[in-house]
Every structure is written in structure tokens, then in C-alpha cells.
Design a protein around this motif. Sequence first.
Motif, PDB file in Angstrom:
ATOM      1  N   GLY A 340      12.875  36.205 -36.287  1.00 11.55           N
ATOM      2  CA  GLY A 340      13.567  37.484 -36.312  1.00 11.55           C
ATOM      3  C   GLY A 340      12.964  38.507 -37.239  1.00 11.55           C
ATOM      4  N   GLU A 341      12.270  38.064 -38.295  1.00  8.74           N
ATOM      5  CA  GLU A 341      11.729  39.008 -39.261  1.00  8.74           C
ATOM      6  C   GLU A 341      10.663  39.909 -38.651  1.00  8.74           C
ATOM      7  OE1 GLU A 341      10.092  39.041 -43.865  1.00  8.74           O
ATOM      8  OE2 GLU A 341       9.768  37.282 -42.616  1.00  8.74           O
ATOM      9  N   SER A 342      10.008  39.439 -37.603  1.00 12.34           N
ATOM     10  CA  SER A 342       8.951  40.238 -36.972  1.00 12.34           C
ATOM     11  C   SER A 342       9.362  40.733 -35.591  1.00 12.34           C
ATOM     12  CB  SER A 342       7.666  39.406 -36.857  1.00 12.34           C
ATOM     13  OG  SER A 342       7.903  38.217 -36.116  1.00 12.34           O
ATOM     14  N   MET A 343      10.648  40.641 -35.276  1.00 12.29           N
ATOM     15  CA  MET A 343      11.136  41.023 -33.950  1.00 12.29           C
ATOM     16  C   MET A 343      12.050  42.248 -34.072  1.00 12.29           C
ATOM     17  SD  MET A 343      13.259  38.617 -31.292  1.00 12.29           S
ATOM     18  CE  MET A 343      12.088  37.287 -31.571  1.00 12.29           C
ATOM     19  N   PRO A 344      11.622  43.424 -33.603  1.00  9.40           N
ATOM     20  CA  PRO A 344      12.448  44.638 -33.723  1.00  9.40           C
ATOM     21  C   PRO A 344      13.757  44.521 -32.946  1.00  9.40           C
ATOM     22  CG  PRO A 344      10.169  45.196 -33.225  1.00  9.40           C
ATOM     23  CD  PRO A 344      10.298  43.716 -33.031  1.00  9.40           C
ATOM     24  N   VAL A 345      14.813  45.084 -33.505  1.00  7.28           N
ATOM     25  CA  VAL A 345      16.120  45.104 -32.843  1.00  7.28           C
ATOM     26  C   VAL A 345      16.069  46.077 -31.671  1.00  7.28           C
ATOM     27  CG1 VAL A 345      18.569  45.686 -33.124  1.00  7.28           C
ATOM     28  CG2 VAL A 345      17.333  44.536 -34.981  1.00  7.28           C
ATOM     29  N   VAL A 346      16.565  45.641 -30.513  1.00  8.56           N
ATOM     30  CA  VAL A 346      16.606  46.523 -29.345  1.00  8.56           C
ATOM     31  C   VAL A 346      17.888  47.347 -29.387  1.00  8.56           C
ATOM     32  CG1 VAL A 346      15.206  44.961 -27.959  1.00  8.56           C
ATOM     33  CG2 VAL A 346      17.702  44.759 -27.910  1.00  8.56           C
ATOM     34  N   PHE A 347      17.860  48.493 -28.731  1.00  8.92           N
ATOM     35  CA  PHE A 347      18.968  49.438 -28.776  1.00  8.92           C
ATOM     36  C   PHE A 347      20.275  48.803 -28.311  1.00  8.92           C
ATOM     37  CE2 PHE A 347      21.389  52.969 -26.730  1.00  8.92           C
ATOM     38  CZ  PHE A 347      21.649  53.701 -27.881  1.00  8.92           C
ATOM     39  N   GLU A 348      20.205  47.966 -27.283  1.00  8.08           N
ATOM     40  CA  GLU A 348      21.416  47.361 -26.724  1.00  8.08           C
ATOM     41  C   GLU A 348      22.097  46.410 -27.711  1.00  8.08           C
ATOM     42  OE1 GLU A 348      18.518  47.528 -25.294  1.00  8.08           O
ATOM     43  OE2 GLU A 348      18.896  48.945 -23.653  1.00  8.08           O
ATOM     44  N   ASP A 349      21.367  45.923 -28.704  1.00  6.15           N
ATOM     45  CA  ASP A 349      21.931  44.967 -29.666  1.00  6.15           C
ATOM     46  C   ASP A 349      22.397  45.630 -30.960  1.00  6.15           C
ATOM     47  OD1 ASP A 349      21.499  42.870 -27.984  1.00  6.15           O
ATOM     48  OD2 ASP A 349      19.674  42.145 -28.977  1.00  6.15           O
ATOM     49  N   ARG A 350      22.393  46.955 -30.997  1.00  4.84           N
ATOM     50  CA  ARG A 350      22.642  47.645 -32.266  1.00  4.84           C
ATOM     51  C   ARG A 350      24.015  47.311 -32.854  1.00  4.84           C
ATOM     52  NH1 ARG A 350      23.749  50.873 -28.080  1.00  4.84           N
ATOM     53  NH2 ARG A 350      25.541  52.306 -28.175  1.00  4.84           N
ATOM     54  N   ILE A 351      25.070  47.280 -32.021  1.00  4.82           N
ATOM     55  CA  ILE A 351      26.421  47.005 -32.526  1.00  4.82           C
ATOM     56  C   ILE A 351      26.537  45.550 -32.957  1.00  4.82           C
ATOM     57  CG2 ILE A 351      28.874  47.017 -32.002  1.00  4.82           C
ATOM     58  CD1 ILE A 351      27.614  49.779 -32.209  1.00  4.82           C
ATOM     59  N   LEU A 352      25.988  44.650 -32.144  1.00  2.84           N
ATOM     60  CA  LEU A 352      26.021  43.226 -32.494  1.00  2.84           C
ATOM     61  C   LEU A 352      25.264  42.982 -33.794  1.00  2.84           C
ATOM     62  CD1 LEU A 352      26.706  40.294 -31.808  1.00  2.84           C
ATOM     63  CD2 LEU A 352      24.592  40.201 -30.453  1.00  2.84           C
ATOM     64  N   PHE A 353      24.108  43.630 -33.935  1.00  3.78           N
ATOM     65  CA  PHE A 353      23.339  43.480 -35.171  1.00  3.78           C
ATOM     66  C   PHE A 353      24.146  43.980 -36.366  1.00  3.78           C
ATOM     67  CE2 PHE A 353      20.719  45.373 -38.472  1.00  3.78           C
ATOM     68  CZ  PHE A 353      19.863  44.337 -38.793  1.00  3.78           C
ATOM     69  N   ALA A 354      24.795  45.138 -36.215  1.00  3.12           N
ATOM     70  CA  ALA A 354      25.575  45.708 -37.321  1.00  3.12           C
ATOM     71  C   ALA A 354      26.691  44.758 -37.739  1.00  3.12           C
ATOM     72  CB  ALA A 354      26.148  47.064 -36.917  1.00  3.12           C
ATOM     73  N   GLU A 355      27.358  44.144 -36.765  1.00  2.00           N
ATOM     74  CA  GLU A 355      28.458  43.223 -37.074  1.00  2.00           C
ATOM     75  C   GLU A 355      27.943  41.976 -37.787  1.00  2.00           C
ATOM     76  OE1 GLU A 355      30.183  42.531 -33.282  1.00  2.00           O
ATOM     77  OE2 GLU A 355      31.321  44.429 -33.256  1.00  2.00           O
ATOM     78  N   GLN A 356      26.843  41.415 -37.273  1.00  2.00           N
ATOM     79  CA  GLN A 356      26.294  40.206 -37.885  1.00  2.00           C
ATOM     80  C   GLN A 356      25.733  40.495 -39.278  1.00  2.00           C
ATOM     81  OE1 GLN A 356      23.454  38.963 -34.891  1.00  2.00           O
ATOM     82  NE2 GLN A 356      24.944  37.598 -33.907  1.00  2.00           N
ATOM     83  N   ALA A 357      25.064  41.633 -39.410  1.00  2.00           N
ATOM     84  CA  ALA A 357      24.483  41.985 -40.707  1.00  2.00           C
ATOM     85  C   ALA A 357      25.572  42.211 -41.750  1.00  2.00           C
ATOM     86  CB  ALA A 357      23.622  43.237 -40.568  1.00  2.00           C
ATOM     87  N   LEU A 358      26.665  42.875 -41.353  1.00  2.00           N
ATOM     88  CA  LEU A 358      27.766  43.101 -42.286  1.00  2.00           C
ATOM     89  C   LEU A 358      28.363  41.776 -42.747  1.00  2.00           C
ATOM     90  CD1 LEU A 358      29.781  44.931 -43.746  1.00  2.00           C
ATOM     91  CD2 LEU A 358      31.157  44.967 -41.646  1.00  2.00           C
ATOM     92  N   LYS A 359      28.566  40.861 -41.814  1.00  2.00           N
ATOM     93  CA  LYS A 359      29.141  39.560 -42.165  1.00  2.00           C
ATOM     94  C   LYS A 359      28.237  38.811 -43.142  1.00  2.00           C
ATOM     95  CE  LYS A 359      30.925  35.297 -40.101  1.00  2.00           C
ATOM     96  NZ  LYS A 359      31.174  34.561 -38.821  1.00  2.00           N
ATOM     97  N   ILE A 360      26.938  38.850 -42.889  1.00  2.00           N
ATOM     98  CA  ILE A 360      25.996  38.147 -43.766  1.00  2.00           C
ATOM     99  C   ILE A 360      25.994  38.767 -45.162  1.00  2.00           C
ATOM    100  CG2 ILE A 360      23.532  37.776 -44.187  1.00  2.00           C
ATOM    101  CD1 ILE A 360      23.230  37.334 -41.161  1.00  2.00           C
ATOM    102  N   ARG A 361      25.973  40.093 -45.230  1.00  2.00           N
ATOM    103  CA  ARG A 361      25.922  40.744 -46.539  1.00  2.00           C
ATOM    104  C   ARG A 361      27.207  40.519 -47.339  1.00  2.00           C
ATOM    105  NH1 ARG A 361      22.381  44.569 -47.950  1.00  2.00           N
ATOM    106  NH2 ARG A 361      23.241  44.016 -49.994  1.00  2.00           N
ATOM    107  N   LEU A 362      28.353  40.553 -46.670  1.00  2.00           N
ATOM    108  CA  LEU A 362      29.612  40.340 -47.392  1.00  2.00           C
ATOM    109  C   LEU A 362      29.739  38.909 -47.894  1.00  2.00           C
ATOM    110  CD1 LEU A 362      32.211  42.350 -45.255  1.00  2.00           C
ATOM    111  CD2 LEU A 362      31.141  43.014 -47.417  1.00  2.00           C
TER     112      LEU A 362
END
Length: 548
Positions: A340-362
Motif C-alpha cells: 500500500g505504501e507505493s500504491m496511490p489511492v483511487v478516487f472511488e476509494d477516497r471515503i473508505l480511505f478517510a474512514e480507515q485512516a481516521l480509525k487507525i490514527r485515533l
Amino acid sequence: RFVNLIADSDQDSADSDPSNDEKLNSKVLVGLSTIKNVDRSMRERRMILHQHLNVIIQKILNFIDLSQANTNPWSIAAQLASCRGLISRAVKYKFIDSILKCTTVETPSSGVPKIAVDRIVASAARDKQVRSADYTGAVQNSVFGQAFRQLWSHHPSKLKPPRQPGSRPHISFDVKFKGEHAQGEGGLYRAFFTDIGRELHEILGDDGEAIYTLPLFIQCPNKQSLLGENRDKFIPRPSSTGNLHLTLYEFVGRLIGIATRTGIFMKCDFPSLFWKPLVGVGLTQKDLENIDKSFSHGVLQRLREYTNDDEKSFKSDFGDTLTYSVHLSDKSFVQLRNGGESMPVVFEDRILFAEQALKIRLNESQRQLKAIKQGFTSLIPEELLCLCTWEDLERKVCGKPTIDIGLLRRHTVYGGVDPNAPHIRFFWQVLTEFTQDERRKFIKFSWAQERLPSNDEDFVHPGQQIRLLIKTRQMKDGENPDDAFPRADTCFFNFELPPYSSLEATRSKLTTVINLDAGMDGDVDVDIGDEFGVISDDEDDEDSSLSS
């Protein structure tokens, strides 16, 4: 929100009394007058209702099984926890203190545990750490590390002694400083916790990356990005998850619990992300914003704001820099998928990424905070935490972050000196003109800790009444008072002030002593010698003539 705000200000008032539910004191009335868009009579009726609610809660708290707060959502305990912000701090703290008194363990005939700390060795280890970037020796030889080796093996029950009658300080263990000539208990005990608080937050240098005394806490990302709030706050280091690290975090929790039980205010400059999990309150994106506004607003919020027609804007804003990995506060990272570190996020996954990233950071410090809570609740009954907001717990542990000169002055007594004497007036004028940082340094010099009780009630707490005692320092024949330095007895919060002839002399000498790190024996400078420093704790703590 406004009821909670005014209720909080009510706790700092000298005439605050939750049992007096039919009238409002003057300070609350002033606070209510600042609330706009609410009818005055309505504001006052709401506050009277709030006070009446607290009278009822105060009467029934002893009969409620608080252990059900997290297990039975229909229990009275759970209902109380859901409105914990409406329970006044005066009611909470009084109840908490009564429970702590009931959960003490009698001290064995051998007395409380004893430890010896070498602060000179700790200082040398810090210097070596800066040169070699080696944590191992610094941690082992730090005040924290030395205390860990000597206290960790003691069961927490041995660190809950009852408060002894009389003026003896309430301590959980006896601490001595090797190579320093101080005696007594209270001043050394407070100085120990001041040293621990400093080490938990201490930055030794910054050679491209901050060098910390201990590998446990780091500065918030907001400090690095110079954005948002809490730039002075620290958070657990997300990558410190080894077994030894978690044990050390648990020891941090124990020390915080010990300090809380014995009435010591400990420096814990941590944000809501630290305190909320301790009291069982969930985290939100606002808590992430409070430590990392750049990521919260610059990435997560922006991703949620894109519409389905904004793909070009998304690619323009992020390009290939946003990948399926989340960088944590210490720059370590978690991959959301293989590679994942070298794989750009696609536009369709933006909301899913935001949710997962928030959970990980919290949850980036979840294991560390769990260990800290385990250590804390080995000294403080966990059931009590459901009554506290995170701000309540922070205030209980740390005291009030600002030094209120008016509050301190109300709890000052004078030994054999007129409160209106010129040098006493000079002293208060200088203290009033000091910055908050300078005021904290004065409290540390005279009492070996940096914070005061939060309000009048905490100063006169039964069994541990706190007051500043000011005496005039006696001069030798022919000695010029303007050349002498103030002295302090940190065990009893006593302060000896030479009879200075001017405001300038008072300011000069007081500024000098608070900015010198004297150790506990006052051996600072050959030119100052015995003229400066901390008086031995075994000197008398009372004066034959006291006036307030």
C-alpha cells in the motif's frame, strides 16, 4: 454547554457550595451575565436547577454501584456517566477523595517502600544520550528508570498508605536523593514527581529529529507543522509497543495514580486523545485535529468534501502522494493493503480511505493507553472514572495550569511579619508582574512542584491543608539585605524573604533564584553558596506568630 461552563467556574469560587441550591453566588452570577441570547431569569433558573441536581447526586452517590456504568446501559450508574458533565467538580472530587480514603492499605511495621535516586547520574546520562543518541543508558539511569527498578516489584497495594495524622506529608514511598544534602520527606517526594514529569516531556536536542530523554512520549504533529492547537502537548509514541515499552507505560500509569492518591500535582501535558480513553469516552475526528490538524483537515476533511464530479481536483490536489498507507504521529506507518505504501489511492476509494485512516490514527496509541490505564487503575478505583469528563481527570491529576496570584494570596500566612510591610508588598507586586512561566518556577522553587490546587476548597482539603508561609529572613550583623537571596523549605511550603529596600532588588533576587536549578541542597554557585537554596526539610514548619 453553558451550564457546564458556569458550573466549572463555580468550582473556583471561595463561596461555592453545592448544598446551597436556592441561591447563586456572585461569581456565578457574573459568569451567567456573559451568556447572550438566553433570558436572564431563564439562565438563573437553569443554574439553580443544576445546583439542585448536584445536591441530589451528592446524597445518593454512596448508594450507586458505579461498576455497572459500562456493563448495564439502563443502570443509574450509566445514566450518571452519560451526564457526567453536569456533575460539579466539587461533588465529584469530594466523593473521589472519600473513596480513596476508604481504599487505603495499612502500612506494615517496616514502613512505606524506600527508594534512592541519583539525579547526578541521570544528568550525566542525558548528556551522553545527546552525544550518542543511545536511549538504553539514558533510560536506565534516568530518574524514571531508577524509580522503575526499585518500585515496580512492589505490589500496588503497598503504595496506598493512609494519610498519617498531624503535619506529616502524605507519601506512598520514601525517596532520597544521593549526593544531595536535603532531609525530610515532603519536599523530596514532590521534587521526585516534578523530575518525573520533566523527563516524560523532555527534549534534549533536535538534529533533524527530536531527541527525547525517554522513548515514551513525543510532541504532537501540530508542533512540527506549526498548525492548530496543543503544540505544547505530548502523546504516546505509536511505535513504542514492545513488551518493555508497555511495562514502562504501565509504570507511568502507576506513578500518575500514586501522585493523585497523595495529592501531588504531576506534569502531564497531554491532549484529549490521552485522557478520554482513561475515562471511557470515545474519540472523534476533533481529537485527531487537536494533535494533527494538517492530516485531519488537509487530507481527511478534504477527501470527504469532494463530490463525484471532483475527480480532476482530487488528482490535482494529491497526485500520487496519497497512498494506501497511513503515517502515524511518529512517522511510522501502517499499510491498508499489501504494498500500500507505493500504491496511490483511487478516487472511488477516497471515503473508505478517510474512514480507515481516521480509525487507525485515533487508535495509534491504543496499546500504550491501555497499559497506562491498567497502571492508573491499580491505584485509583476504575469505577470512579465514569463520573469524570476528561477535563475533570486532567485537573485532578495536574492541578490548575495557571498560577492564580489572588488564590495563592488568600492562602498565605505570615510568620512574625506584617503583611503590609514594604518588602512583602514588593514581593506580591513582583509575583503579580511575573509571567505564568515565572510563576510556575517560583512555585517549584518554594514547593518543589509547578502547579497549585485548583480552588479554595482544594487548599483547605481535610487532612492536607496547604498554605504558603512567608517569613522575613534574618540578616547577620552588618549584612545588606539587598545582597541576600530568598530561601525556601519545600517540605512545608515556607518562604523566607529578605527585607529588601526596593522593588528592583526584590525583582532581581527573586528572578535569579527561580531561574537557577539548585538541586535540593542549594549548592549552586560558589558566589552564592549558602545564601541561596532550599532549606533542609527538618526545620520547623510553623512559626510562633502567624497572621493571614
